[in-house]
Design an enzyme around this catalytic site. Structure first.
Site, PDB file in Angstrom:
ATOM      1  N   GLY A 194      18.122   8.622 -35.251  1.00  0.00           N
ATOM      2  CA  GLY A 194      17.718   9.462 -34.127  1.00  0.00           C
ATOM      3  C   GLY A 194      18.528   9.135 -32.884  1.00  0.00           C
ATOM      4  O   GLY A 194      18.761  10.001 -32.030  1.00  0.00           O
ATOM      5  N   GLY A 242       0.820  -1.209   0.000  1.00  0.00           N
ATOM      6  CA  GLY A 242       0.000   0.000   0.000  1.00  0.00           C
ATOM      7  C   GLY A 242       0.851   1.255   0.000  1.00  0.00           C
ATOM      8  O   GLY A 242       1.754   1.438  -0.823  1.00  0.00           O
TER       9      GLY A 242
END
Ligand code: HXC
Length: 518
Positions: free
Chosen positions: A408, A169
């Site tokens: 690129g 959590g």
């Protein structure tokens, strides 16, 4: 006085026991250390000063009025690691499962505030069942108070998280906001929702280890930066990480004495580097062998070694100077740039830049990985993360092109155009829009298809293109490459380049913050 001392000593002894001897024994039986043992391992002997040892929770719901533990499940304070001040919190699983609520969170916030005000790293040793269920919303508020501080401290002081037990959590998001996560193998887990919730919602059967164990986060999710077989090794890795980083963003990383670990002045020529590049451009080699020759002996600390292994990132030293290495790995997927490699490297570049660690790039990249997986997964915005990270970095930045620098990827991998300070190339470098075969197939398609011998024509055109472009000299003639060097000289050139760049200072335009494609 004697009586009041007795009381103090009694309370101190009680605090030392956390949730009690039985739970300490259970912790040891799982192969885990206690919160205090961990702090003892991390900090220099006798340097620990504890804060909030007598703090307790203020809740009286669900039987908590009968369960008061001094310290409220987290040991906090400050001390030194190899003489350097650090702030630390260490969650105590023996107290209500290390769960976090109001007082526990306040103690963590206090050390984070002190760390930020005084410019020193924060080390979090996490072992927690998450939000303390009995305390309800104040537990959630406590987490959010910590998250907010994690973000304020981000890029100001180094924040390192060790995961040494279950982290469920809310317990995962604070580590996720820090610079590094180091997990123990077999005894630590991180997940937002555990296996039971997963089964209820998605009907998937998965163990805690499969869902969020160290190997899962090291190889699948990339959440963990390092994993170790035991807690002692985790603490050692945290100390190693600290050694490459400064205390805060205003300081430089410490220099190690040149010559101690570096082979010494005069030992910089590395003729073995002349034999690294294979005869055929299609053949792989391990870029780590290049890194090992360039960096000071045994100085390389690889980060995320099992995630996106087509790119290698990690810290090392060059003549005692801390540097961050980013290297394409031709030995895995030919070193291609894909989504995960771009994310991994972008995050590392930003971490180095935040903490004034100069960047060294070793480049051998055939381009971006084609395919629907990549396009639909967002290679455009993920590749742009790396482009953005290099472009905004103001630390000294040096590139060495060992072989391919295509398309690129040439631009992205720390080219001069996006702000690299120095760009070296080996004679084996090939700097072009694409490989010779692919280029010939496109620009001579008609000629090849109409030829009597198409294969022969393709070979001829490929050779023609290679002769024109498969070398570093066109890039050098434009100044895109500062120098084409004998590979044997690489270490020497880098020592001098980083030394030359040591006072680099760049002013950027005023703005609130940039907007990277997160
Ligand atoms: C209060 C807790 C607790 C919690 C564990 N304990 N988690 N107490 N709040 N969240 C207590 C147990 O009651 C037990 O007390 C002791 O800690 C040890 O727990 P065990 O279950 O015996 O240990 P183990 O078998 O090792 O299992 C550990 C565990 C499990 C996997 C962490 O306890 C567990 O699943 N806990 C709940 C996890 C969870 O759902 N947390 C809330 C997440 S929600 P005794 O007295 O028997 O020793 C959340 C929201 C925040 O965090 C969101 C912010 C963004």
């Amino acid at each position: 006085m004697e009586k009041s001392m007795d009381r103090l000593e009694r309370m101190q002894a009680e605090a030392m026991l956390g949730g009690g001897q039985k739970r300490i024994d259970a912790q040891h039986a799982k192969g885990k250390l206690t919160a205090r043992e961990r702090v003892g391992l991390l900090l220099d002997d006798g340097s620990f000063e504890e804060l909030g040892q007598l703090v307790t929770h203020r809740s009286n719901l669900f039987g908590l009025d009968k369960q008061h533990f001094l310290g409220d499940g987290v040991v906090t304070g400050y001390g030194t690691v190899n003489g350097r001040p650090v702030y630390v919190f260490s969650q105590d699983f023996t107290v209500l499962g290390g769960s976090l609520a109001e007082a526990h969170a306040e103690k963590i916030c206090r050390v984070m505030d002190l760390a930020l005000d005084n410019g020193a790293p924060v080390i979090g040793l996490n072992d927690s069942g998450g939000a303390r269920i009995q305390e309800g919303v104040v537990s959630l508020g406590g987490y959010a108070d910590i998250f907010h501080r994690n973000v304020q401290a981000s890029g100001v002081v180094p924040q390192i998280s060790a995961i040494l037990g279950p982290c469920a959590g809310g317990a995962v998001y604070s580590p996720a906001l820090t610079d590094f996560i180091v997990m123990t193998e077999g005894t630590s887990y991180m997940f937002v929702t555990g296996p039971n919730v997963v089964k209820t919602v998605t009907h998937e059967e998965v163990t805690a280890e499969q869902l969020g164990g160290a190997s899962t986060h090291a190889s699948k999710s990339g959440v963990a930066h390092l994993t170790c077989p035991n807690e002692v090794a985790v603490i050692d890795q945290i100390k190693a990480l600290l050694s490459y980083l400064p205390q805060n963003c205003e300081e430089q990383p410490a220099m190690e004495a040149y010559g101690v670990n570096s082979g010494g002045a005069g030992g910089e020529l590395r003729p073995a580097l002349r034999d690294v590049i294979p005869e055929s451009a299609m053949q792989p080699y391990d870029i780590r062998t290049v890194a090992a020759e360039i960096l000071d002996a045994d100085s390389f600390l690889e980060i995320q070694p099992d995630y996106a292994p087509n790119i290698i990132v990690g810290f090392g030293r060059i003549a005692g100077r801390s540097i961050g290495l980013v290297a394409n790995q031709p030995a895995y997927l030919a070193g291609v740039l894909d989504i995960n490699a771009s994310k991994k490297a972008a995050r590392f570049v930003r971490t180095c830049d935040a903490f004034n660690v100069p960047l060294l790039v070793l480049e051998d990249v055939p381009g971006f990985l084609p395919g629907t997986d990549q396009e639909w997964g967002g290679i455009i915005s993920n590749g742009a993360k790396l482009l953005y990270a290099f472009s905004e970095a103001t630390v000294p930045r040096v590139t060495v092109i060992t072989r391919k620098a295509y398309g690129g990827a040439y631009d992205v991998m720390n080219s001069k155009h996006i702000g690299a300070d120095m760009n070296f190339a080996w004679p084996s470098a090939e700097i072009a829009v694409m490989g010779a075969k692919g280029a010939a197939e496109i620009i001579f398609r008609k000629e090849i298809s109409e030829a009597d011998d198409p294969a022969g024509k393709l070979a001829e055109k490929e050779a023609e293109y290679a002769e024109l472009f498969a070398h570093p000299y066109r890039a050098a003639s434009r100044g895109y490459v500062d120098e084409v060097i004998d590979p044997a000289q690489t270490r020497q050139k880098l020592i001098r380049a980083f030394d030359m760049l040591r006072n680099k200072s760049v002013a950027r335009p005023k703005r609130k913050h940039g907007n990277p494609p997160l």
